[in-house]
Design a protein around this motif. Structure first.
Motif, mmCIF file in Angstrom:
data_model
loop_
_atom_site.group_PDB
_atom_site.id
_atom_site.type_symbol
_atom_site.label_atom_id
_atom_site.label_comp_id
_atom_site.label_asym_id
_atom_site.label_seq_id
_atom_site.Cartn_x
_atom_site.Cartn_y
_atom_site.Cartn_z
ATOM 1 N N MET A 1 3.025 8.374 -8.734
ATOM 2 C CA MET A 1 2.401 8.330 -10.046
ATOM 3 C C MET A 1 1.184 7.410 -9.996
ATOM 4 O O MET A 1 1.191 6.390 -9.313
ATOM 5 N N ASP A 2 0.124 7.761 -10.710
ATOM 6 C CA ASP A 2 -1.061 6.925 -10.768
ATOM 7 C C ASP A 2 -0.831 5.740 -11.700
ATOM 8 O O ASP A 2 -0.032 5.799 -12.628
ATOM 9 N N THR A 3 -1.590 4.664 -11.450
ATOM 10 C CA THR A 3 -1.534 3.524 -12.349
ATOM 11 C C THR A 3 -2.520 3.736 -13.496
ATOM 12 O O THR A 3 -3.438 4.551 -13.402
ATOM 13 N N ILE A 4 -2.315 3.003 -14.575
ATOM 14 C CA ILE A 4 -3.222 3.060 -15.717
ATOM 15 C C ILE A 4 -3.531 1.634 -16.164
ATOM 16 O O ILE A 4 -2.757 0.711 -15.903
ATOM 17 N N ASN A 5 -4.663 1.468 -16.821
ATOM 18 C CA ASN A 5 -4.987 0.198 -17.462
ATOM 19 C C ASN A 5 -4.700 0.340 -18.943
ATOM 20 O O ASN A 5 -5.292 1.182 -19.612
ATOM 21 N N GLN A 6 -3.782 -0.471 -19.444
ATOM 22 C CA GLN A 6 -3.352 -0.380 -20.834
ATOM 23 C C GLN A 6 -3.879 -1.581 -21.612
ATOM 24 O O GLN A 6 -3.763 -2.723 -21.178
ATOM 25 N N ASN A 7 -4.492 -1.335 -22.764
ATOM 26 C CA ASN A 7 -5.090 -2.403 -23.555
ATOM 27 C C ASN A 7 -4.028 -3.187 -24.328
ATOM 28 O O ASN A 7 -3.045 -2.619 -24.808
ATOM 29 N N ILE A 8 -4.272 -4.498 -24.471
ATOM 30 C CA ILE A 8 -3.355 -5.406 -25.161
ATOM 31 C C ILE A 8 -4.135 -6.151 -26.244
ATOM 32 O O ILE A 8 -5.234 -6.656 -25.984
ATOM 33 N N LEU B 1 4.165 1.414 -12.403
ATOM 34 C CA LEU B 1 4.360 2.858 -12.526
ATOM 35 C C LEU B 1 4.115 3.601 -11.211
ATOM 36 O O LEU B 1 4.259 4.825 -11.156
ATOM 37 N N LEU B 2 3.745 2.880 -10.157
ATOM 38 C CA LEU B 2 3.395 3.522 -8.892
ATOM 39 C C LEU B 2 4.532 4.355 -8.306
ATOM 40 O O LEU B 2 4.305 5.447 -7.783
ATOM 41 N N GLY C 1 4.780 -1.430 -7.829
ATOM 42 C CA GLY C 1 3.888 -2.576 -7.861
ATOM 43 C C GLY C 1 3.409 -3.020 -6.499
ATOM 44 O O GLY C 1 3.109 -2.223 -5.613
ATOM 45 N N ASN C 2 3.356 -4.350 -6.311
ATOM 46 C CA ASN C 2 2.798 -4.876 -5.072
ATOM 47 C C ASN C 2 3.673 -4.563 -3.864
ATOM 48 O O ASN C 2 3.176 -4.564 -2.723
ATOM 49 N N LYS C 3 4.952 -4.276 -4.060
ATOM 50 C CA LYS C 3 5.808 -3.929 -2.920
ATOM 51 C C LYS C 3 5.388 -2.584 -2.319
ATOM 52 O O LYS C 3 5.410 -2.404 -1.099
ATOM 53 N N PHE C 4 4.985 -1.652 -3.168
ATOM 54 C CA PHE C 4 4.455 -0.374 -2.678
ATOM 55 C C PHE C 4 3.219 -0.633 -1.831
ATOM 56 O O PHE C 4 3.061 -0.077 -0.732
ATOM 57 N N ARG C 5 2.324 -1.485 -2.332
ATOM 58 C CA ARG C 5 1.084 -1.788 -1.620
ATOM 59 C C ARG C 5 1.365 -2.486 -0.296
ATOM 60 O O ARG C 5 0.773 -2.161 0.736
ATOM 61 N N GLY D 1 8.613 -5.291 -10.017
ATOM 62 C CA GLY D 1 9.745 -6.215 -10.015
ATOM 63 C C GLY D 1 10.789 -5.973 -11.075
ATOM 64 O O GLY D 1 11.664 -6.810 -11.299
ATOM 65 N N LEU D 2 10.737 -4.811 -11.726
ATOM 66 C CA LEU D 2 11.655 -4.565 -12.846
ATOM 67 C C LEU D 2 13.102 -4.387 -12.402
ATOM 68 O O LEU D 2 14.018 -4.574 -13.206
#
Length: 300
Positions: free
Chosen positions: A1-8, A24-25, A31-35, A277-278
């Motif tokens: 799945m692609d990542t997205i930038n979500q506004n806060i 969401l990767l 997250g960073n573990k995928f990378r 890390g969820l």
């Protein structure tokens, strides 16, 4: 799945705040573990290694991610787990249970023994016991992990003035530092007490446009308070974005607190990196329940 930038939304309407949903990767290696694992798994296969050995604690995101990634790649895995008291308690631990279901074998060692995991003698003992294997350090940080983390940012992220991320072993922020433009500033929020991470980051980072914000560790690694849990729960209710309490939750708390204290100039564009890390939330809730503390609403 692609990542997205979500506004806060923030307390300062002139500031643009977004969060990059690296969580969401992948459903299990997020997250960073995928990378970090991307190029290490490719290297292990390239070198024809059939066994990968690595290290982690009771609720380690790294252990869970390695177990699934190795299973998917057809590589056997062994986790050297900190805490010999955990042996026989796998069924009480959702992280270790998940890793075991993925085929990972465990070796439980005392905390004193674990402290020497980077020594030549420890490496010799592993070689003697497991034979030829691909050795991955705790947290997965090495040159190949940095290469993977350099891919977190995209060309579209060049518009941001500040890039913020949590810091564990220093690998993720190092990759981000190597990727940003000269006019961008990187802020790291360590999940551990102390300032020792600067030297680790300098081993891999090529630029100097970064600093560590050390005021939001909430007592140290894997330490949480009701204040932090309540913040994570409110944030999830407001945004539907789950945060883990060990890393990203502390970073997001810190960024929003700094905004309220006018740390960032008006008009700043800030990007926060959600490092995943969820999977650790279930284990953390188990500990929080034992301590009669508030639990995190979102549970995976």
């Amino acid at each position: 799945m692609d990542t997205i930038n979500q506004n806060i939304k923030t307390s300062n309407p002139t500031i643009t705040l977004s969060i990059k949903r690296e969580d969401l990767l992948h459903p299990f290696v997020s997250g960073n573990k995928f990378r970090k694992l991307k190029y290490n798994i490719l290297e292990a296969k390239e070198l024809n290694h059939h066994l990968l050995v690595t290290f982690g604690g009771a609720f380690s995101n790294h252990i869970a991610a390695v177990a699934f990634a190795c299973h998917e790649a057809g590589i056997e895995s062994v986790g050297i787990i900190r805490g010999d008291e955990l042996e026989g308690k796998i069924l009480e631990n959702p992280t270790l249970q998940f890793a075991q279901n993925c085929g990972m074998k465990f070796e439980f060692v005392s905390r004193d023994v674990y402290q020497n995991k980077a020594s030549d003698d420890f490496a010799y003992q592993l070689e003697k016991k497991y034979g030829r294997h691909y050795l991955l350090p705790e947290g997965g940080t090495n040159e190949l992990a940095i290469k993977g983390c350099e891919e977190i940012l995209t060309n579209q992220d060049a518009e941001f003035d500040y890039i913020c991320c949590s810091v564990g072993t220093g690998g993720t922020i190092s990759g981000i530092i190597n990727r940003v433009n000269e006019n961008q500033k990187i802020l790291g929020f360590p999940a551990l007490k102390g300032d020792f991470l600067k030297d680790e980051i300098r081993k891999f980072a090529n630029n100097n446009n970064w600093e560590l914000i050390t005021d939001y560790h909430f007592g140290g690694y894997a330490k949480v308070t009701n204040e932090l849990v309540n913040f994570i729960n409110r944030f999830y209710e407001d945004t539907k974005i789950p945060l883990d309490p060990v890393y990203t939750g502390k970073m997001v708390y810190g960024v929003l607190d700094l905004i309220s204290k006018n740390y960032f100039p008006n008009g700043s564009k800030i990007l926060m990196i959600h490092t995943g890390g969820l999977q650790g939330i279930s284990g953390m809730n188990h500990l929080l329940e034992k301590k009669k503390m508030n639990k995190i609403i979102f549970d995976v």
